[in-house]
Design a protein around this motif. Sequence first.
Motif, PDB file in Angstrom:
ATOM      1  N   ALA A 198       0.832  -1.210   0.000  1.00  0.00           N
ATOM      2  CA  ALA A 198       0.000   0.000   0.000  1.00  0.00           C
ATOM      3  C   ALA A 198       0.869   1.263   0.000  1.00  0.00           C
ATOM      4  CB  ALA A 198      -0.933  -0.009   1.210  1.00  0.00           C
ATOM      5  N   GLN A 199       1.937   1.243   0.791  1.00  0.00           N
ATOM      6  CA  GLN A 199       2.798   2.437   0.864  1.00  0.00           C
ATOM      7  C   GLN A 199       3.502   2.716  -0.464  1.00  0.00           C
ATOM      8  OE1 GLN A 199       5.270   1.470   4.196  1.00  0.00           O
ATOM      9  NE2 GLN A 199       3.735   2.048   5.698  1.00  0.00           N
ATOM     10  N   LEU A 200       3.763   1.667  -1.227  1.00  0.00           N
ATOM     11  CA  LEU A 200       4.501   1.842  -2.480  1.00  0.00           C
ATOM     12  C   LEU A 200       3.578   2.045  -3.673  1.00  0.00           C
ATOM     13  CD1 LEU A 200       7.065  -1.000  -1.793  1.00  0.00           C
ATOM     14  CD2 LEU A 200       7.620   1.431  -1.877  1.00  0.00           C
ATOM     15  N   ALA A 201       2.281   1.842  -3.474  1.00  0.00           N
ATOM     16  CA  ALA A 201       1.340   1.792  -4.595  1.00  0.00           C
ATOM     17  C   ALA A 201       1.322   3.074  -5.418  1.00  0.00           C
ATOM     18  CB  ALA A 201      -0.065   1.458  -4.089  1.00  0.00           C
ATOM     19  N   ALA A 202       1.637   4.208  -4.774  1.00  0.00           N
ATOM     20  CA  ALA A 202       1.548   5.489  -5.491  1.00  0.00           C
ATOM     21  C   ALA A 202       2.748   5.746  -6.410  1.00  0.00           C
ATOM     22  CB  ALA A 202       1.415   6.628  -4.487  1.00  0.00           C
ATOM     23  N   LEU A 203       3.817   4.979  -6.254  1.00  0.00           N
ATOM     24  CA  LEU A 203       5.007   5.219  -7.090  1.00  0.00           C
ATOM     25  C   LEU A 203       4.704   4.864  -8.547  1.00  0.00           C
ATOM     26  CD1 LEU A 203       7.853   3.771  -4.836  1.00  0.00           C
ATOM     27  CD2 LEU A 203       7.173   6.151  -5.143  1.00  0.00           C
ATOM     28  N   PRO A 204       5.310   5.614  -9.484  1.00  0.00           N
ATOM     29  CA  PRO A 204       4.998   5.383 -10.899  1.00  0.00           C
ATOM     30  C   PRO A 204       5.288   3.947 -11.358  1.00  0.00           C
ATOM     31  CG  PRO A 204       6.701   7.093 -10.621  1.00  0.00           C
ATOM     32  CD  PRO A 204       6.208   6.749  -9.262  1.00  0.00           C
ATOM     33  N   ASP A 205       6.339   3.332 -10.829  1.00  0.00           N
ATOM     34  CA  ASP A 205       6.631   1.979 -11.314  1.00  0.00           C
ATOM     35  C   ASP A 205       6.094   0.874 -10.400  1.00  0.00           C
ATOM     36  OD1 ASP A 205       8.491   3.066  -9.680  1.00  0.00           O
ATOM     37  OD2 ASP A 205      10.217   2.732 -10.986  1.00  0.00           O
ATOM     38  N   ALA A 206       5.174   1.234  -9.486  1.00  0.00           N
ATOM     39  CA  ALA A 206       4.622   0.228  -8.565  1.00  0.00           C
ATOM     40  C   ALA A 206       3.925  -0.906  -9.319  1.00  0.00           C
ATOM     41  CB  ALA A 206       3.655   0.875  -7.584  1.00  0.00           C
ATOM     42  N   THR A 207       3.330  -0.589 -10.468  1.00  0.00           N
ATOM     43  CA  THR A 207       2.612  -1.630 -11.205  1.00  0.00           C
ATOM     44  C   THR A 207       3.556  -2.651 -11.827  1.00  0.00           C
ATOM     45  OG1 THR A 207       2.626  -0.218 -13.155  1.00  0.00           O
ATOM     46  CG2 THR A 207       0.646  -0.152 -11.785  1.00  0.00           C
ATOM     47  N   GLU A 208       4.843  -2.301 -11.880  1.00  0.00           N
ATOM     48  CA  GLU A 208       5.820  -3.267 -12.427  1.00  0.00           C
ATOM     49  C   GLU A 208       6.311  -4.257 -11.380  1.00  0.00           C
ATOM     50  OE1 GLU A 208       9.096  -1.165 -14.150  1.00  0.00           O
ATOM     51  OE2 GLU A 208       7.753   0.186 -15.224  1.00  0.00           O
ATOM     52  N   LEU A 209       5.957  -4.024 -10.114  1.00  0.00           N
ATOM     53  CA  LEU A 209       6.486  -4.887  -9.059  1.00  0.00           C
ATOM     54  C   LEU A 209       5.831  -6.257  -9.086  1.00  0.00           C
ATOM     55  CD1 LEU A 209       6.785  -2.442  -6.046  1.00  0.00           C
ATOM     56  CD2 LEU A 209       8.472  -3.033  -7.781  1.00  0.00           C
ATOM     57  N   ILE A 210       6.629  -7.264  -8.767  1.00  0.00           N
ATOM     58  CA  ILE A 210       6.122  -8.627  -8.675  1.00  0.00           C
ATOM     59  C   ILE A 210       6.378  -9.105  -7.256  1.00  0.00           C
ATOM     60  CG2 ILE A 210       6.337 -10.975  -9.592  1.00  0.00           C
ATOM     61  CD1 ILE A 210       7.582  -9.178 -12.102  1.00  0.00           C
ATOM     62  N   TRP A 211       5.296  -9.372  -6.544  1.00  0.00           N
ATOM     63  CA  TRP A 211       5.382  -9.736  -5.127  1.00  0.00           C
ATOM     64  C   TRP A 211       5.283 -11.249  -4.960  1.00  0.00           C
ATOM     65  CZ3 TRP A 211       6.754  -6.235  -1.566  1.00  0.00           C
ATOM     66  CH2 TRP A 211       6.594  -4.874  -1.890  1.00  0.00           C
ATOM     67  N   HIS A 212       6.210 -11.783  -4.177  1.00  0.00           N
ATOM     68  CA  HIS A 212       6.288 -13.232  -3.935  1.00  0.00           C
ATOM     69  C   HIS A 212       6.045 -13.497  -2.457  1.00  0.00           C
ATOM     70  CE1 HIS A 212       8.521 -14.162  -7.811  1.00  0.00           C
ATOM     71  NE2 HIS A 212       8.706 -12.852  -7.731  1.00  0.00           N
ATOM     72  N   PHE A 213       5.036 -14.272  -2.132  1.00  0.00           N
ATOM     73  CA  PHE A 213       4.850 -14.666  -0.735  1.00  0.00           C
ATOM     74  C   PHE A 213       5.657 -15.932  -0.470  1.00  0.00           C
ATOM     75  CE2 PHE A 213       3.028 -16.342   3.106  1.00  0.00           C
ATOM     76  CZ  PHE A 213       2.999 -15.199   3.882  1.00  0.00           C
ATOM     77  N   ILE A 214       6.562 -15.857   0.528  1.00  0.00           N
ATOM     78  CA  ILE A 214       7.495 -16.973   0.747  1.00  0.00           C
ATOM     79  C   ILE A 214       7.435 -17.521   2.172  1.00  0.00           C
ATOM     80  CG2 ILE A 214       9.084 -16.095  -1.039  1.00  0.00           C
ATOM     81  CD1 ILE A 214      10.898 -15.058   1.163  1.00  0.00           C
TER      82      ILE A 214
END
Length: 240
Positions: free
Chosen positions: A71-87
């Motif tokens: 949520a904190q990073l969502a506003a950054l322009p490249d946030a949509t490029e992030l790939i989150w891995h639950f480990i």
Amino acid sequence: MASIQSPLQARLEKVRERIAMACLNAGRTPESVTLIAVGKTFPAAAIREAMQAGQRHFGENYVQESIEKVAQLAALPDATELIWHFIGPIQSNKTRLIAANFQWVHSVDREKVARRLSEQRDVHLPALKVCIEINVSGESSKSGVSPAEAPALADQIAALPRLSLRGLMAIPEPTSDVSLARRRFAALRELRDQLNARGHALDTLSMGMTADMDAAIAEGATMVRIGTAIFGERTAGITH
Ligand SMILES: *Cc1c(COP(=O)(O)O)cnc(C)c1O
């Protein structure tokens, strides 16, 4: 554009070089290994520093903490490029949040969790990519299914509509014995090959952390999960 590297960005660069060297030694291309930066216990600002140095894959262990960071990073322009891995370990009452916020889950270790993740994955999102966590060290490690249990779980997961079974993950016991580490990673690779021989199409081996990434890459890791070497030592005593 010249830019000054922060200490974190310099460590990230070193990890990239270490991966490239391990790939060279193994006769593999550096592109064949995806670096997942494991930011557990570190704030969103640290993730952001890594993002500024081009890092896109991030791994997290704790649901609440990771959702706050997303949520904190969502506003950054490249946030949509992030790939989150639950480990991390998965409690079944957290599957809905995991299904909504992550693209990958590496730590699936039972049918109930897999079924819930599939049921709760939004139909408008791509199927959730999953790995089965395998306990390759026997008694000394608690999480993951035994290699003998893997084929049945793989078949169950492959039948779930909203999951895409991509591979296997392991966290072998810590050891300074490189040949033991390599045997554990080789065992995961061989299990992947056995499952593929039974008709699965697994392309992912999620194995290797700060201490053992070189051995893991030598044995075919396609994803390494690196925390300490990038973000620094984690502070003891953080509880979740
Ligand atoms: C913490 C963690 C990592 C990263 O470990 P480091 O030794 O700090 O690189 C990788 N995988 C899992 C599952 C973890 O929990």
